[in-house]
Design a protein around this motif. Structure first.
Motif, PDB file in Angstrom:
ATOM      1  N   VAL A  90      25.297 -73.917 -21.481  1.00  0.00           N
ATOM      2  CA  VAL A  90      25.856 -74.979 -22.308  1.00  0.00           C
ATOM      3  C   VAL A  90      24.952 -76.192 -22.144  1.00  0.00           C
ATOM      4  CG1 VAL A  90      27.862 -76.463 -22.719  1.00  0.00           C
ATOM      5  CG2 VAL A  90      28.190 -74.137 -21.847  1.00  0.00           C
ATOM      6  N   LEU A  91      24.429 -76.710 -23.238  1.00  0.00           N
ATOM      7  CA  LEU A  91      23.561 -77.879 -23.176  1.00  0.00           C
ATOM      8  C   LEU A  91      24.318 -79.048 -23.781  1.00  0.00           C
ATOM      9  CD1 LEU A  91      21.213 -75.341 -24.330  1.00  0.00           C
ATOM     10  CD2 LEU A  91      20.240 -76.839 -22.596  1.00  0.00           C
ATOM     11  N   LEU A  92      24.510 -80.056 -22.966  1.00  0.00           N
ATOM     12  CA  LEU A  92      25.456 -81.113 -23.304  1.00  0.00           C
ATOM     13  C   LEU A  92      24.768 -82.460 -23.191  1.00  0.00           C
ATOM     14  CD1 LEU A  92      28.839 -81.261 -22.987  1.00  0.00           C
ATOM     15  CD2 LEU A  92      28.196 -82.121 -20.789  1.00  0.00           C
ATOM     16  N   THR A  93      24.956 -83.334 -24.172  1.00  0.00           N
ATOM     17  CA  THR A  93      24.416 -84.684 -24.002  1.00  0.00           C
ATOM     18  C   THR A  93      25.571 -85.641 -23.743  1.00  0.00           C
ATOM     19  OG1 THR A  93      24.614 -85.432 -26.284  1.00  0.00           O
ATOM     20  CG2 THR A  93      22.648 -84.157 -25.743  1.00  0.00           C
ATOM     21  N   ILE A  94      25.330 -86.604 -22.865  1.00  0.00           N
ATOM     22  CA  ILE A  94      26.317 -87.656 -22.641  1.00  0.00           C
ATOM     23  C   ILE A  94      25.592 -88.992 -22.501  1.00  0.00           C
ATOM     24  CG2 ILE A  94      28.046 -86.187 -21.550  1.00  0.00           C
ATOM     25  CD1 ILE A  94      27.207 -87.248 -18.860  1.00  0.00           C
ATOM     26  N   THR A  95      26.293 -90.046 -22.853  1.00  0.00           N
ATOM     27  CA  THR A  95      25.674 -91.358 -22.649  1.00  0.00           C
ATOM     28  C   THR A  95      25.948 -91.783 -21.216  1.00  0.00           C
ATOM     29  OG1 THR A  95      27.673 -92.416 -23.420  1.00  0.00           O
ATOM     30  CG2 THR A  95      25.939 -92.080 -25.043  1.00  0.00           C
ATOM     31  N   LEU A 151      25.402 -72.821 -26.413  1.00  0.00           N
ATOM     32  CA  LEU A 151      26.344 -73.818 -26.913  1.00  0.00           C
ATOM     33  C   LEU A 151      25.726 -75.204 -26.751  1.00  0.00           C
ATOM     34  CD1 LEU A 151      29.150 -74.510 -28.052  1.00  0.00           C
ATOM     35  CD2 LEU A 151      30.011 -74.556 -25.702  1.00  0.00           C
ATOM     36  N   LEU A 152      25.540 -75.903 -27.864  1.00  0.00           N
ATOM     37  CA  LEU A 152      24.948 -77.238 -27.847  1.00  0.00           C
ATOM     38  C   LEU A 152      26.034 -78.250 -28.175  1.00  0.00           C
ATOM     39  CD1 LEU A 152      21.699 -76.558 -29.973  1.00  0.00           C
ATOM     40  CD2 LEU A 152      22.120 -76.062 -27.563  1.00  0.00           C
ATOM     41  N   LEU A 153      26.290 -79.160 -27.260  1.00  0.00           N
ATOM     42  CA  LEU A 153      27.365 -80.133 -27.459  1.00  0.00           C
ATOM     43  C   LEU A 153      26.766 -81.528 -27.455  1.00  0.00           C
ATOM     44  CD1 LEU A 153      29.886 -78.554 -24.918  1.00  0.00           C
ATOM     45  CD2 LEU A 153      30.009 -78.392 -27.406  1.00  0.00           C
ATOM     46  N   ASP A 154      26.708 -82.125 -28.622  1.00  0.00           N
ATOM     47  CA  ASP A 154      26.058 -83.429 -28.724  1.00  0.00           C
ATOM     48  C   ASP A 154      27.092 -84.547 -28.675  1.00  0.00           C
ATOM     49  OD1 ASP A 154      24.028 -85.224 -28.898  1.00  0.00           O
ATOM     50  OD2 ASP A 154      23.759 -85.046 -31.069  1.00  0.00           O
ATOM     51  N   ASP A 155      27.166 -85.206 -27.536  1.00  0.00           N
ATOM     52  CA  ASP A 155      27.993 -86.397 -27.434  1.00  0.00           C
ATOM     53  C   ASP A 155      29.450 -86.157 -27.805  1.00  0.00           C
ATOM     54  OD1 ASP A 155      28.250 -89.034 -26.790  1.00  0.00           O
ATOM     55  OD2 ASP A 155      27.611 -89.797 -28.744  1.00  0.00           O
ATOM     56  N   LEU A 157      16.845 -65.438 -37.994  1.00  0.00           N
ATOM     57  CA  LEU A 157      18.306 -65.543 -37.884  1.00  0.00           C
ATOM     58  C   LEU A 157      18.864 -64.399 -37.057  1.00  0.00           C
ATOM     59  CD1 LEU A 157      19.373 -66.606 -41.475  1.00  0.00           C
ATOM     60  CD2 LEU A 157      19.528 -67.952 -39.376  1.00  0.00           C
ATOM     61  N   GLY A 158      19.731 -64.745 -36.116  1.00  0.00           N
ATOM     62  CA  GLY A 158      20.379 -63.725 -35.315  1.00  0.00           C
ATOM     63  C   GLY A 158      19.641 -63.373 -34.036  1.00  0.00           C
ATOM     64  N   LYS A 159      18.383 -63.780 -33.926  1.00  0.00           N
ATOM     65  CA  LYS A 159      17.628 -63.448 -32.710  1.00  0.00           C
ATOM     66  C   LYS A 159      18.057 -64.373 -31.570  1.00  0.00           C
ATOM     67  CE  LYS A 159      13.586 -60.984 -34.154  1.00  0.00           C
ATOM     68  NZ  LYS A 159      13.998 -60.630 -35.514  1.00  0.00           N
ATOM     69  N   VAL A 160      17.975 -65.672 -31.845  1.00  0.00           N
ATOM     70  CA  VAL A 160      18.508 -66.645 -30.908  1.00  0.00           C
ATOM     71  C   VAL A 160      19.670 -67.300 -31.646  1.00  0.00           C
ATOM     72  CG1 VAL A 160      18.015 -68.719 -29.566  1.00  0.00           C
ATOM     73  CG2 VAL A 160      16.194 -67.052 -30.010  1.00  0.00           C
ATOM     74  N   THR A 161      20.855 -67.204 -31.096  1.00  0.00           N
ATOM     75  CA  THR A 161      22.000 -67.771 -31.822  1.00  0.00           C
ATOM     76  C   THR A 161      22.490 -69.039 -31.113  1.00  0.00           C
ATOM     77  OG1 THR A 161      23.402 -66.202 -30.628  1.00  0.00           O
ATOM     78  CG2 THR A 161      22.803 -65.629 -32.867  1.00  0.00           C
ATOM     79  N   VAL A 162      22.935 -69.994 -31.902  1.00  0.00           N
ATOM     80  CA  VAL A 162      23.478 -71.233 -31.340  1.00  0.00           C
ATOM     81  C   VAL A 162      24.779 -71.611 -32.017  1.00  0.00           C
ATOM     82  CG1 VAL A 162      21.429 -72.534 -30.617  1.00  0.00           C
ATOM     83  CG2 VAL A 162      22.152 -72.626 -33.001  1.00  0.00           C
ATOM     84  N   VAL A 163      25.592 -72.304 -31.273  1.00  0.00           N
ATOM     85  CA  VAL A 163      26.744 -72.973 -31.845  1.00  0.00           C
ATOM     86  C   VAL A 163      26.565 -74.441 -31.485  1.00  0.00           C
ATOM     87  CG1 VAL A 163      29.237 -73.261 -31.673  1.00  0.00           C
ATOM     88  CG2 VAL A 163      28.239 -70.974 -31.735  1.00  0.00           C
ATOM     89  N   VAL A 164      26.563 -75.288 -32.498  1.00  0.00           N
ATOM     90  CA  VAL A 164      26.327 -76.710 -32.273  1.00  0.00           C
ATOM     91  C   VAL A 164      27.604 -77.481 -32.562  1.00  0.00           C
ATOM     92  CG1 VAL A 164      24.880 -78.680 -32.874  1.00  0.00           C
ATOM     93  CG2 VAL A 164      24.021 -76.365 -33.238  1.00  0.00           C
ATOM     94  N   PHE A 165      27.908 -78.408 -31.674  1.00  0.00           N
ATOM     95  CA  PHE A 165      29.036 -79.275 -31.967  1.00  0.00           C
ATOM     96  C   PHE A 165      28.656 -80.732 -31.741  1.00  0.00           C
ATOM     97  CE2 PHE A 165      33.041 -81.464 -31.384  1.00  0.00           C
ATOM     98  CZ  PHE A 165      33.752 -80.977 -32.468  1.00  0.00           C
ATOM     99  N   ALA A 166      28.791 -81.527 -32.782  1.00  0.00           N
ATOM    100  CA  ALA A 166      28.497 -82.959 -32.710  1.00  0.00           C
ATOM    101  C   ALA A 166      29.684 -83.686 -33.338  1.00  0.00           C
ATOM    102  CB  ALA A 166      27.217 -83.252 -33.484  1.00  0.00           C
TER     103      ALA A 166
END
Ligand SMILES: Nc1ncnc2c1ncn2[C@@H]1O[C@H](COP(=O)(O)OP(=O)(O)O)[C@@H](O)[C@H]1O
Ligand SMILES: [Mg+2]
Length: 417
Positions: free
Chosen positions: A371-376, A344-348, A136-145
């Motif tokens: 920023v890693l983003l998925t889109i259809t 920053l992970l942005l799922d759909d 925890l804290g070494k690689v940090t992410v914020v995920v939004f789905a």
């Protein structure tokens, strides 16, 4: 920070994947059920050793995988160093649907019997074994789905979970206190029930009051500090997105609503004593209910535009805007506390926004490290973004670079095996 290289083995629908990733905006585009969200899930596993989609990480082992484990490895470039993080999840005895196994193995051979796997999860950082806590804290992410809308619309427990996940990524002390606090809550509840049943005398309570109060104080303080910080960042984005909606421009107010109502801006000793005194006042009620009625396990976080509580009265659009704003506030807080910017992970998430808010939102995240983003397939990217983004197509567990910003260096094209 950013992920420079990602390797998956038998993770979900990926047999072998090894891709180099650029900084900046990375878009994974594809039809449904091709493995876009699986990529983000793998990255969240690297950061927190947890999936953001399931509580049972062993689900992630590819159906029919001969080795009965899934492996994710990433090279993460941080401000001051580079980390190689590896997480291996073992499949200890869950059966995937038979049809899925048949399909995964092309119907050729049934999966061999499970070997005795001596672990469930194994973590290595730069080749050294580590515990999940140390990760925890070494690689940090914020995920939004899309499910994160529940942060605003759902029950208080969703918001407490958000607070805890955010703060645990940043403050090891918070995480430890939280674990201990939860144990105390459980034991104290059992005691209160026994007292209610007349099986135990209330004399045992002051000891547990003391424990509860001592652990509650740092939890409340850290939550309050985060929420105060978040209000500034969330407020800015809310203003931009709300303007697009044509909403009246009442600023966004985030209110920490602890179950303990006394003043928090006093010294630790004083706060602990006041919390204990409140427990004494609540004694009869707690015994009658056989439950802990005071403490951070009953806290909440509220969102106001002017005096309107957006959880109850906000429009869908407002609620979505608040959830997005809150996530970016989380990112800013983690960066401020750790000196490194989270992934920053942005799922759909784009499909839920209209064209104008889509452009404004992407604009707000355009300067982030990665920023890693998925889109259809059906979702279009605003033109301003197309010129900046690296777009990968994802199809049946294969990832291929489709487009990169013309003028810039492009990373090694992906390799699928
Ligand atoms: N353990 C597993 N082994 C193999 N395939 C899996 C596993 N878990 C999920 N899948 C497959 O992954 C695909 C869904 O991937 P996902 O990343 O959620 O799709 P999307 O591209 O829509 O985001 C589905 O085809 C599903 O059957
Ligand atoms: Mg998906």
């Amino acid at each position: 920070m950013h992920i420079e290289r990602l390797r998956l083995t038998d993770f979900r629908n990926y047999h072998e994947l090894d891709i180099a990733l650029p900084r900046g905006l990375v878009v994974f585009r594809g039809r449904n059920a091709q493995g876009k969200s699986n990529l983000l899930e793998a990255i969240s596993l690297i950061a927190t050793s947890r999936s953001f989609r399931t509580n049972s990480e062993r689900e992630a082992v590819r159906w029919g995988a001969a080795g009965h484990f899934a492996r994710v490895e990433a090279e993460v470039v941080r401000r001051k160093d580079t980390l190689d993080v590896e997480v291996i999840v073992a499949d200890t005895g869950v059966e995937a649907p038979a049809s899925a196994i048949a399909q995964a193995t092309s119907g050729a051979i049934a999966s061999p019997p499970l070997p005795a796997v001596p672990f469930r999860k194994r973590i290595r950082v730069n080749g050294m074994p580590r515990r999940a806590m140390d990760l925890l804290g070494k690689v940090t992410v914020v995920v939004f789905a899309p499910t994160h809308l529940e942060l605003v619309t759902g029950s208080p427990s969703e918001r407490r979970r958000f607070l805890d996940l955010t703060l645990c990524q940043v403050h090891a002390g918070y995480c430890r206190a939280l674990g201990q606090y939860q144990k105390v809550v459980t034991q104290r509840a059992a005691l209160l029930r026994r007292i209610k049943e007349g099986e135990e005398s209330p004399h045992a309570l002051p000891f547990w009051d003391e424990q509860l109060a001592t652990l509650a104080v740092p939890l409340m303080r850290t939550r309050a500090r985060f929420i105060a910080h978040a209000e500034g960042t969330a407020g800015q984005l809310y203003e931009v997105l709300a303007r697009d909606e044509g909403l009246p421009e009442s600023p966004l107010h985030l209110a920490y609503e602890p179950s303990y109502k006394g003043p928090l801006d006093v010294a630790d000793d004083e706060l602990t004593a006041a919390f204990r005194a409140r427990l004494v006042e609540l004694r009869r009620r707690e015994i009658a209910q056989g439950a802990n009625v005071l403490g951070p396990h009953r806290d909440d976080l509220a969102f106001y535009a002017g005096d309107i509580n957006l959880t109850t009265y906000g429009s869908r659009g407002q609620q979505r805007t608040v959830a997005l704003a809150l996530k970016l506030a989380e990112l800013a807080y983690i960066e401020a506390e750790t000196g490194d910017q989270p992934l920053l992970l942005l799922d759909d998430v784009l499909s839920e926004l209209d064209a104008r808010r889509r452009a404004d939102f992407l604009d707000a995240v355009s300067d982030l490290d990665q920023v890693l983003l998925t889109i259809t397939d059906a979702t279009s990217l605003p033109e301003t973004v197309q010129t900046r983004a690296y777009v990968y197509s994802v199809e049946g567990g294969q990832v291929t670079l489709e487009a990169s910003p013309a003028s810039e260096y492009s990373p090694d094209s992906s390799m699928n095996m």
